[in-house]
Write a protein that holds these residues in place. Structure first.
Motif, PDB file in Angstrom:
ATOM      1  N   GLN A   1       0.827  -1.213   0.000  1.00  0.00           N
ATOM      2  CA  GLN A   1       0.000   0.000   0.000  1.00  0.00           C
ATOM      3  C   GLN A   1       0.863   1.265   0.000  1.00  0.00           C
ATOM      4  O   GLN A   1       0.524   2.261  -0.658  1.00  0.00           O
ATOM      5  N   VAL A   2       1.978   1.207   0.722  1.00  0.00           N
ATOM      6  CA  VAL A   2       2.894   2.359   0.716  1.00  0.00           C
ATOM      7  C   VAL A   2       3.495   2.544  -0.674  1.00  0.00           C
ATOM      8  O   VAL A   2       3.547   3.665  -1.209  1.00  0.00           O
ATOM      9  N   ILE A   3       3.942   1.445  -1.275  1.00  0.00           N
ATOM     10  CA  ILE A   3       4.485   1.512  -2.637  1.00  0.00           C
ATOM     11  C   ILE A   3       3.430   2.033  -3.594  1.00  0.00           C
ATOM     12  O   ILE A   3       3.701   2.883  -4.452  1.00  0.00           O
ATOM     13  N   GLY A   4       2.202   1.534  -3.446  1.00  0.00           N
ATOM     14  CA  GLY A   4       1.106   1.977  -4.307  1.00  0.00           C
ATOM     15  C   GLY A   4       0.815   3.458  -4.160  1.00  0.00           C
ATOM     16  O   GLY A   4       0.575   4.150  -5.162  1.00  0.00           O
ATOM     17  N   TYR A   5       0.860   3.940  -2.928  1.00  0.00           N
ATOM     18  CA  TYR A   5       0.612   5.371  -2.689  1.00  0.00           C
ATOM     19  C   TYR A   5       1.640   6.228  -3.420  1.00  0.00           C
ATOM     20  O   TYR A   5       1.281   7.194  -4.118  1.00  0.00           O
ATOM     21  N   PHE A   6       2.911   5.874  -3.277  1.00  0.00           N
ATOM     22  CA  PHE A   6       3.957   6.667  -3.931  1.00  0.00           C
ATOM     23  C   PHE A   6       3.907   6.527  -5.452  1.00  0.00           C
ATOM     24  O   PHE A   6       4.231   7.474  -6.175  1.00  0.00           O
ATOM     25  N   PHE A   7       3.486   5.345  -5.930  1.00  0.00           N
ATOM     26  CA  PHE A   7       3.337   5.178  -7.373  1.00  0.00           C
ATOM     27  C   PHE A   7       2.251   6.104  -7.922  1.00  0.00           C
ATOM     28  O   PHE A   7       2.450   6.773  -8.942  1.00  0.00           O
ATOM     29  N   ILE A   8       1.104   6.120  -7.259  1.00  0.00           N
ATOM     30  CA  ILE A   8       0.004   6.992  -7.700  1.00  0.00           C
ATOM     31  C   ILE A   8       0.434   8.450  -7.667  1.00  0.00           C
ATOM     32  O   ILE A   8       0.195   9.211  -8.618  1.00  0.00           O
ATOM     33  N   LYS A   9       1.082   8.839  -6.589  1.00  0.00           N
ATOM     34  CA  LYS A   9       1.530  10.231  -6.455  1.00  0.00           C
ATOM     35  C   LYS A   9       2.537  10.586  -7.546  1.00  0.00           C
ATOM     36  O   LYS A   9       2.465  11.664  -8.156  1.00  0.00           O
TER      37      LYS A   9
ATOM     38  N   ILE B   1      -1.923  11.834 -18.348  1.00  0.00           N
ATOM     39  CA  ILE B   1      -3.098  11.481 -17.546  1.00  0.00           C
ATOM     40  C   ILE B   1      -3.950  12.732 -17.345  1.00  0.00           C
ATOM     41  O   ILE B   1      -3.546  13.681 -16.664  1.00  0.00           O
ATOM     42  N   ILE B   2      -5.120  12.736 -17.954  1.00  0.00           N
ATOM     43  CA  ILE B   2      -6.034  13.885 -17.885  1.00  0.00           C
ATOM     44  C   ILE B   2      -7.053  13.702 -16.769  1.00  0.00           C
ATOM     45  O   ILE B   2      -7.278  14.593 -15.952  1.00  0.00           O
ATOM     46  N   ASN B   3      -7.675  12.538 -16.736  1.00  0.00           N
ATOM     47  CA  ASN B   3      -8.708  12.247 -15.742  1.00  0.00           C
ATOM     48  C   ASN B   3      -8.040  11.686 -14.490  1.00  0.00           C
ATOM     49  O   ASN B   3      -7.956  10.475 -14.294  1.00  0.00           O
ATOM     50  N   LYS B   4      -7.548  12.573 -13.643  1.00  0.00           N
ATOM     51  CA  LYS B   4      -6.760  12.161 -12.486  1.00  0.00           C
ATOM     52  C   LYS B   4      -7.598  11.407 -11.454  1.00  0.00           C
ATOM     53  O   LYS B   4      -7.105  10.500 -10.785  1.00  0.00           O
ATOM     54  N   GLN B   5      -8.865  11.782 -11.310  1.00  0.00           N
ATOM     55  CA  GLN B   5      -9.718  11.089 -10.353  1.00  0.00           C
ATOM     56  C   GLN B   5      -9.947   9.637 -10.765  1.00  0.00           C
ATOM     57  O   GLN B   5      -9.901   8.726  -9.935  1.00  0.00           O
ATOM     58  N   LEU B   6     -10.181   9.427 -12.058  1.00  0.00           N
ATOM     59  CA  LEU B   6     -10.386   8.068 -12.548  1.00  0.00           C
ATOM     60  C   LEU B   6      -9.119   7.239 -12.385  1.00  0.00           C
ATOM     61  O   LEU B   6      -9.180   6.062 -12.006  1.00  0.00           O
ATOM     62  N   PHE B   7      -7.964   7.844 -12.660  1.00  0.00           N
ATOM     63  CA  PHE B   7      -6.705   7.123 -12.496  1.00  0.00           C
ATOM     64  C   PHE B   7      -6.501   6.736 -11.040  1.00  0.00           C
ATOM     65  O   PHE B   7      -6.163   5.585 -10.731  1.00  0.00           O
ATOM     66  N   THR B   8      -6.715   7.684 -10.141  1.00  0.00           N
ATOM     67  CA  THR B   8      -6.554   7.407  -8.712  1.00  0.00           C
ATOM     68  C   THR B   8      -7.505   6.307  -8.266  1.00  0.00           C
ATOM     69  O   THR B   8      -7.115   5.369  -7.551  1.00  0.00           O
ATOM     70  N   GLY B   9      -8.759   6.388  -8.714  1.00  0.00           N
ATOM     71  CA  GLY B   9      -9.745   5.376  -8.336  1.00  0.00           C
ATOM     72  C   GLY B   9      -9.394   3.996  -8.848  1.00  0.00           C
ATOM     73  O   GLY B   9      -9.511   2.995  -8.117  1.00  0.00           O
ATOM     74  N   SER B  10      -8.943   3.906 -10.100  1.00  0.00           N
ATOM     75  CA  SER B  10      -8.602   2.602 -10.671  1.00  0.00           C
ATOM     76  C   SER B  10      -7.383   1.995  -9.988  1.00  0.00           C
ATOM     77  O   SER B  10      -7.331   0.783  -9.743  1.00  0.00           O
ATOM     78  N   MET B  11      -6.413   2.824  -9.648  1.00  0.00           N
ATOM     79  CA  MET B  11      -5.226   2.308  -8.971  1.00  0.00           C
ATOM     80  C   MET B  11      -5.531   1.902  -7.529  1.00  0.00           C
ATOM     81  O   MET B  11      -4.998   0.905  -7.024  1.00  0.00           O
ATOM     82  N   LEU B  12      -6.405   2.669  -6.848  1.00  0.00           N
ATOM     83  CA  LEU B  12      -6.808   2.286  -5.489  1.00  0.00           C
ATOM     84  C   LEU B  12      -7.569   0.965  -5.510  1.00  0.00           C
ATOM     85  O   LEU B  12      -7.408   0.124  -4.616  1.00  0.00           O
ATOM     86  N   PHE B  13      -8.379   0.778  -6.538  1.00  0.00           N
ATOM     87  CA  PHE B  13      -9.091  -0.499  -6.683  1.00  0.00           C
ATOM     88  C   PHE B  13      -8.094  -1.639  -6.877  1.00  0.00           C
ATOM     89  O   PHE B  13      -8.249  -2.721  -6.294  1.00  0.00           O
ATOM     90  N   ALA B  14      -7.077  -1.406  -7.691  1.00  0.00           N
ATOM     91  CA  ALA B  14      -6.056  -2.431  -7.922  1.00  0.00           C
ATOM     92  C   ALA B  14      -5.332  -2.773  -6.623  1.00  0.00           C
ATOM     93  O   ALA B  14      -5.076  -3.951  -6.325  1.00  0.00           O
TER      94      ALA B  14
END
Length: 731
Positions: A468-476, A485-498
């Motif tokens: 989860q820590v690695i994932g957080y820094f990857f998303i950031k 990446i234009i739709n940042k909310q969708l990207f964040t949501g899809s990565m959090l789901f992953a």
């Protein structure tokens, strides 16, 4: 047999018909071998016919079909799919060669090499785009296709048929290896599916690069460029396109799988011995009510070290003959596809550490290296080394300007500064592989967790926290650095789901213990990952992008354990586990479906060349098979399809193969701009040029002005199409 034909043809290279005599010699040699073995033991012939009769009878009474329904369905499905893709990308219809956009780039070299054997006389073998008598390119699969065309098959069938057979054979061997390793047919099937549909987050970076999902899917419908935001991913470096394009790759992948199948029992033998030691330790602990743990542990580790290192069976070969045969097969594959041979040696090196009879690996590897070296010396001759290795960290990762070539960095800054610099690169490399491979590394990491340890829940919680820590820094990192990446909310949501799915996958894996992890899983995951590690740390040629083959090979092998994970979750038949398995399967394969659509779109557009193109026919029929043409930067051109070589071709194909394009380009410029006949004739003679081709591309060149009047006054016209191309004969 192909090598026998090639060597025979080479020996007859001065006869004018080396391919004819090479095939005749090969036919006679193998006919003699077959007759010899038949005559040696005639009792084998009735036994052979009896076996065939038994197989036929089983097929007739449906027992064969019933017991092998999974294998038959697997083979027929992939045979149909790959036949469609291979033929769709390259075919001849109504006398017109149709080369799909998906392959038109690499086929510039492939078809030229094929025709250099079927129409030309490429002995000693050289690169058609850079005629200098050296062959740096792994060309033997193209020689096979060229020989098939020479023997009468039409070009498309000569290239397509062995391509289809190669990839289907590889998939059959991949299936067999997975079943041999883990004992479940479904795991073999899922492994084949995962080979076809790669794991990546490219689909999610693509849809979040558009204002809406609807618009992204609409664009994907007609997209003709592969998706993905990592460097050069749009080329399709990791997609199905690779196998349609680089058709020599599956052939040697099949050989690699064959070697792994034969050598796997040595690994299993060591793991079985170690497993017996653990079982004996547990048994003793159960029998003794108050065991001396220190004494028991000391005794166990002494036995472990003795079995692993000091026992005779740990080193002495079980079968020298097997090692020699495998070494010869693998070594002779180096000029079919050298990258696969290197990857196979990397995997085998780690497997050897955890296997019995380690010297068997050493014999095999030594023969492979010796044969590869001999072939390099034979084909490259005075042209220098095929590779020039350096430490290069991160493959195609975006390192924000940080130097990736640590060999150069070390030379300038010393050891400690280099180590410090290396650690700075790690976050960028980690982010690159998470984006490139998607859920794959996370699922593989879950397979490394122990379900038998008393600390398994603590380890699981630690794993979840780290991911989860690695994932957080990857998303950031992606949100801050990737402007696509234009739709940042969708990207964040899809990565959090992953990331949430990784948590659920880990929980399902740890909660349901019906199927214990086979001993040796961690060692095999390490072995299968070595090609990816190699791709991320070493550069062998001018362009590091060719390391994509190592990433592909590593992914193919570790996917066996991803397939095992998915199968296990379905097998427990619990709603939670089944849901996780379905979601993991979708997340892992969705990018592959998008790749397939792009490949289909690409193959709906063609580069066309008439098989009876006047220039092609004229050059093929009226010029010497080994004569050299001075041309513009040709790539996919009728002249190259006539089987002739050119002095200096397209820069990318020349330079990426390790040839000095700049030097040749300068010589070409001097010839084309010569101001007197003596200079022109001298340069032409020095460089062994038989024909000079002048077309509108050269006439309109921005870098220099062609002195065509001098060329016309000096040499005779061989061919003139009246519109564009004029060919001058220099002798």
């Amino acid at each position: 047999m192909t090598w026998t034909t090639y060597i025979s043809a080479y020996l007859f290279r001065t006869t004018g018909e080396p391919m004819l005599y090479g095939n005749m010699t090969s036919f006679l040699i193998f006919s003699f071998i077959i007759i010899f073995f038949i005559a040696k033991d005639e009792t084998d012939i009735p036994a052979l016919f009896k076996s065939l009769k038994s197989v036929v009878s089983k097929i007739k009474d449906n027992s064969f079909l019933k017991s092998n329904v999974i294998e038959i369905a697997y083979v027929l499905a992939f045979l149909s799919i790959w036949t469609f893709l291979v033929i769709g990308s390259f075919n001849i219809k109504d006398g017109v060669m149709r080369i799909g956009w998906s392959v038109s780039s690499d086929f510039s070299t492939h078809l030229a090499v094929i025709r250099s054997f079927s129409y030309g006389s490429n002995f000693p073998s050289g690169y058609p785009h850079f005629a200098d008598g050296n062959m740096r390119y792994h060309f033997m699969f193209m020689f096979l296709a060229g020989n098939l065309e020479f023997l009468g098959l039409r070009l498309d069938w000569a290239f397509n048929l062995p391509s289809i057979l190669s990839i289907v054979s590889f998939l059959m061997l991949l299936y067999s290896f997975a079943v041999l390793l883990l004992g479940e047919k479904i795991i073999g099937v899922v492994t084949g599916i995962l080979f076809f549909f790669r794991s990546s987050f490219a689909f999610f970076t693509f849809i979040t690069g558009k204002p809406s999902i609807k618009e992204a899917l609409k664009e994907l419908k007609n997209l003709k460029e592969h998706i993905g935001n990592t460097l050069n991913e749009e080329w399709g470096l990791y997609a199905q396109k690779v196998y349609v394009n680089q058709r020599h790759l599956p052939f040697v992948l099949g050989i690699m799988m064959l070697v792994l199948i034969v050598i796997l029992p040595l690994f299993i033998k060591m793991m079985t011995s170690i497993g017996e030691l653990y079982q004996e330790r547990v048994k003793k602990s159960d029998e003794e009510q108050m065991p001396d743990e220190n004494k028991d542990s000391e005794s166990f580790w002494k036995s472990y070290v003795k079995e692993f290192i000091f026992s005779k069976n740990a080193w002495i070969p079980e079968s020298i003959f097997t090692s020699v045969v495998l070494g010869v097969i693998l070594g002779l594959s180096s000029f079919w596809n050298g990258a696969v041979v290197i990857a196979a040696l990397l995997v085998l090196f780690v497997m050897a550490v955890f296997s019995k009879h380690r010297l068997q690996y050493l014999i095999m590897a030594s023969i492979t290296v010796v044969l590869a070296y001999c072939q390099t010396q034979f084909f490259v001759k005075s042209g220098g080394s095929v590779v020039s290795p350096s430490i290069y960290i991160g493959f195609l990762a975006n390192t924000n300007g940080l130097e990736q070539d640590l060999s150069r960095y070390f030379a300038n800054n010393g050891l400690w500064a280099t180590l410090e610099h290396f650690f700075k690169l790690i976050p960028y490399v980690t982010a690159f592989y998470i984006e490139l491979l998607g859920l794959l590394p996370f699922i593989v990491a879950i397979n490394l967790l122990s379900r038998n340890s008393k600390y398994k829940y603590h380890i699981s919680l630690l794993f979840i926290a780290v991911t989860q820590v690695i994932g957080y820094f990857f998303i950031k990192y992606k949100l801050d650095s990737d402007d696509k990446i234009i739709n940042k909310q969708l990207f964040t949501g899809s990565m959090l789901f992953a990331l949430l799915l990784v948590v659920f996958a880990c929980m399902a894996y740890m909660f349901y213990e019906n199927s214990p992890v086979p001993r040796g899983t961690r060692a095999l995951i390490l072995a299968f990952s070595t090609p990816i590690i190699f791709a991320s740390s070493v550069k062998l040629t001018l362009g590091v992008d060719i390391n994509h083959k190592y990433v592909i090979i590593g992914s193919i092998l570790v996917n066996i354990f991803v397939a095992s994970f998915i199968f296990f979750l379905f097998k427990v038949k619990k709603p939670f586990a089944t849901l996780v398995a379905v979601l993991v399967s979708v997340m892992i394969t969705i990018t592959g479906f998008a790749d397939l659509k792009v490949l289909y779109n690409l193959n709906n557009s063609y580069v066309t060349i008439n098989c009876d193109d006047p220039l092609l026919v004229k050059v093929k029929n009226d010029t010497g098979k080994d004569e050299i043409f001075l041309t513009d930067n040709y790539h996919l051109h009728p002249l190259l399809l006539s089987g002739r070589k050119i002095f200096c071709g397209w820069p990318y194909f020349v330079a990426s193969a390790g040839y000095d394009w700049d030097l040749r380009n300068d010589i070409r410029r001097r010839i084309l701009t010569a101001t007197d006949q003596n200079t022109l004739k001298k340069l032409v003679e020095e460089n062994n040029i038989s024909y000079i081709v002048i077309d509108n591309g050269l006439r309109n060149s921005q870098g220099f002005t062609v002195n065509e009047e001098l060329i016309r006054n000096t040499f005779s016209v061989f061919y003139d199409d009246g519109v564009d191309v004029v060919i001058y004969k220099t002798h």
